[in-house]
Design a protein around this motif. Structure first.
Motif, PDB file in Angstrom:
ATOM      1  N   PHE A 211       0.787  -1.221   0.000  1.00 44.24           N
ATOM      2  CA  PHE A 211       0.000   0.000   0.000  1.00 44.24           C
ATOM      3  C   PHE A 211       0.826   1.281   0.000  1.00 44.24           C
ATOM      4  N   GLY A 212       2.152   1.161   0.199  1.00 44.16           N
ATOM      5  CA  GLY A 212       2.970   2.345   0.325  1.00 44.16           C
ATOM      6  C   GLY A 212       3.036   2.808   1.775  1.00 44.16           C
ATOM      7  N   VAL A 213       4.017   3.643   2.080  1.00 40.40           N
ATOM      8  CA  VAL A 213       4.249   4.043   3.462  1.00 40.40           C
ATOM      9  C   VAL A 213       3.098   4.874   4.018  1.00 40.40           C
ATOM     10  N   THR A 214       2.585   5.811   3.242  1.00 43.58           N
ATOM     11  CA  THR A 214       1.527   6.690   3.745  1.00 43.58           C
ATOM     12  C   THR A 214       0.294   5.896   4.162  1.00 43.58           C
ATOM     13  N   ARG A 215      -0.159   5.005   3.310  1.00 46.28           N
ATOM     14  CA  ARG A 215      -1.341   4.208   3.650  1.00 46.28           C
ATOM     15  C   ARG A 215      -1.024   3.194   4.747  1.00 46.28           C
ATOM     16  N   ALA A 216       0.208   2.690   4.765  1.00 43.36           N
ATOM     17  CA  ALA A 216       0.594   1.757   5.824  1.00 43.36           C
ATOM     18  C   ALA A 216       0.496   2.419   7.194  1.00 43.36           C
ATOM     19  N   LEU A 217       0.903   3.679   7.277  1.00 46.62           N
ATOM     20  CA  LEU A 217       0.802   4.404   8.542  1.00 46.62           C
ATOM     21  C   LEU A 217      -0.656   4.555   8.968  1.00 46.62           C
ATOM     22  N   LEU A 218      -1.539   4.776   8.006  1.00 44.12           N
ATOM     23  CA  LEU A 218      -2.970   4.882   8.319  1.00 44.12           C
ATOM     24  C   LEU A 218      -3.527   3.534   8.784  1.00 44.12           C
ATOM     25  N   ILE A 219      -3.090   2.449   8.158  1.00 39.59           N
ATOM     26  CA  ILE A 219      -3.537   1.119   8.562  1.00 39.59           C
ATOM     27  C   ILE A 219      -3.077   0.816   9.980  1.00 39.59           C
ATOM     28  N   ALA A 220      -1.831   1.142  10.282  1.00 41.38           N
ATOM     29  CA  ALA A 220      -1.322   0.931  11.641  1.00 41.38           C
ATOM     30  C   ALA A 220      -2.116   1.758  12.649  1.00 41.38           C
ATOM     31  N   ARG A 221      -2.439   2.974  12.274  1.00 43.22           N
ATOM     32  CA  ARG A 221      -3.228   3.827  13.163  1.00 43.22           C
ATOM     33  C   ARG A 221      -4.609   3.215  13.404  1.00 43.22           C
ATOM     34  N   GLY A 222      -5.221   2.699  12.333  1.00 41.04           N
ATOM     35  CA  GLY A 222      -6.525   2.059  12.483  1.00 41.04           C
ATOM     36  C   GLY A 222      -6.470   0.850  13.394  1.00 41.04           C
ATOM     37  N   MET A 223      -5.407   0.048  13.271  1.00 38.45           N
ATOM     38  CA  MET A 223      -5.244  -1.116  14.152  1.00 38.45           C
ATOM     39  C   MET A 223      -5.197  -0.696  15.613  1.00 38.45           C
ATOM     40  N   HIS A 224      -4.505   0.394  15.880  1.00 37.41           N
ATOM     41  CA  HIS A 224      -4.342   0.829  17.266  1.00 37.41           C
ATOM     42  C   HIS A 224      -5.620   1.469  17.815  1.00 37.41           C
ATOM     43  N   VAL A 225      -6.403   2.113  16.968  1.00 33.06           N
ATOM     44  CA  VAL A 225      -7.703   2.624  17.407  1.00 33.06           C
ATOM     45  C   VAL A 225      -8.616   1.469  17.805  1.00 33.06           C
ATOM     46  N   ILE A 226      -8.642   0.423  16.989  1.00 30.84           N
ATOM     47  CA  ILE A 226      -9.461  -0.749  17.309  1.00 30.84           C
ATOM     48  C   ILE A 226      -8.948  -1.420  18.580  1.00 30.84           C
ATOM     49  N   MET A 227      -7.628  -1.443  18.768  1.00 31.60           N
ATOM     50  CA  MET A 227      -7.071  -2.022  19.992  1.00 31.60           C
ATOM     51  C   MET A 227      -7.618  -1.334  21.233  1.00 31.60           C
TER      52      MET A 227
END
Length: 297
Positions: A211-227
């Motif tokens: 997905f590229g770095v920018t979208r990867a950072l958003l995915i990681a952020r989403g994972m942590h919000v769900i956590m």
């Protein structure tokens, strides 16, 4: 004699570096929290026994040692080619492959012994745990979601600790397993951003590559919000008192700070986000949730 002592110390230091022993702080507090919850809500006890805590810690450290060494064995050719990892002990030959295999086997045996000393179900499930831990080492070869497999390797620990105390599994612990899985998976996505170019050359899979770095950072952020949402669900399901909720707030703040350190065009502070902040998160989680269990009625 002095030379032998220095040599022995050198081997210990090298092995600890190979398995990143200091990173045990990431998973162990979550396992201990699972043990505290199991003692109070599964067994009706105030605290786990010292014997149980000791064997849980032995099982956790040995399981992680086996998994990390297996990962180093599986990735040795990649580590030699990657500028970031080419100085690792197996990649440089400081530690031999045969020694690494022997250490992996010994760590696995210690895990099985620890499980045996806890209870029968823990013993029966120990080979399953080892299979999952060893599987992770090969997932980057065929799926970009290896980050979540790594997360599950640590995410199993609270459920395993509950089983170690109660001899059975409360379904609510699956919430904590999912939370830890997403926490680890999210910061592994962040960590993988620095290997993007190498993953492309080596044909390995990762979320940043896909997905590229920018979208990867958003995915990681989403994972942590769900956590964070899962932790709130878990606290509500056990009706934990205010220290648990204070801990969730602190963790959410630390995660926000972690993400503020990392930008798509600036990964220089990635190690600070990966090591320091996540170490604080796991330790503070144990502190706050341990306090919640202590004051719960």
């Amino acid at each position: 004699m002095l030379y032998k002592n220095r040599y022995s110390c050198g081997i210990v230091i090298t092995v600890c570096e190979m398995i990143k022993f200091e990173h045990s702080v990431f998973a162990l507090p979550f396992a201990l929290t699972g043990a505290l919850l199991a003692a109070r809500y599964g067994e009706g006890q105030a605290w786990p026994s010292v014997r149980q805590i000791v064997w849980i810690m032995v099982a956790m450290v040995s399981a992680r040692s086996a998994a990390m060494t297996m990962n180093r064995i599986a990735d040795v050719s990649y580590d030699r080619a990657n500028p970031r990892t080419r100085n690792r002990a197996l990649a440089t030959g400081t530690v031999s492959i045969s020694f690494a295999w022997a250490f992996t086997f010994a760590s696995a045996v210690v895990l099985i012994i620890a499980a045996w000393r806890l209870n029968r179900l823990a013993l029966e499930l120990s080979p399953v745990a080892l299979a999952v831990l060893f599987l992770y080492s090969y997932t980057k070869r065929f799926t970009m979601w290896s980050h979540l497999v790594l997360g599950f390797c640590l995410g199993m620990s609270p459920a395993a600790a509950w089983i170690a105390i109660a001899g059975a599994l409360d379904p609510r612990m699956l919430i904590l397993c999912a939370a830890v899985t997403l926490w680890v998976g999210g910061f592994d996505v962040l960590y993988a951003c620095q290997d993007l170019d190498f993953d492309r050359r080596a044909g390995l899979y990762s979320v940043p590559k896909r997905f590229g770095v920018t979208r990867a950072l958003l995915i990681a952020r989403g994972m942590h919000v769900i956590m964070v949402a899962l932790l709130a669900w878990l606290a509500a399901s056990f009706r934990l008192p205010w220290p648990a909720w204070a801990g969730i707030a602190v963790i959410a703040a630390l995660l926000a700070y972690e993400h503020s350190l990392v930008h798509a065009d600036d990964l220089r502070r990635l190690n600070a986000a990966f090591f320091a902040v996540n170490g604080y998160i796991s330790l503070l989680f144990l502190l706050f949730w341990g306090a919640a269990v202590a004051v719960a009625r």
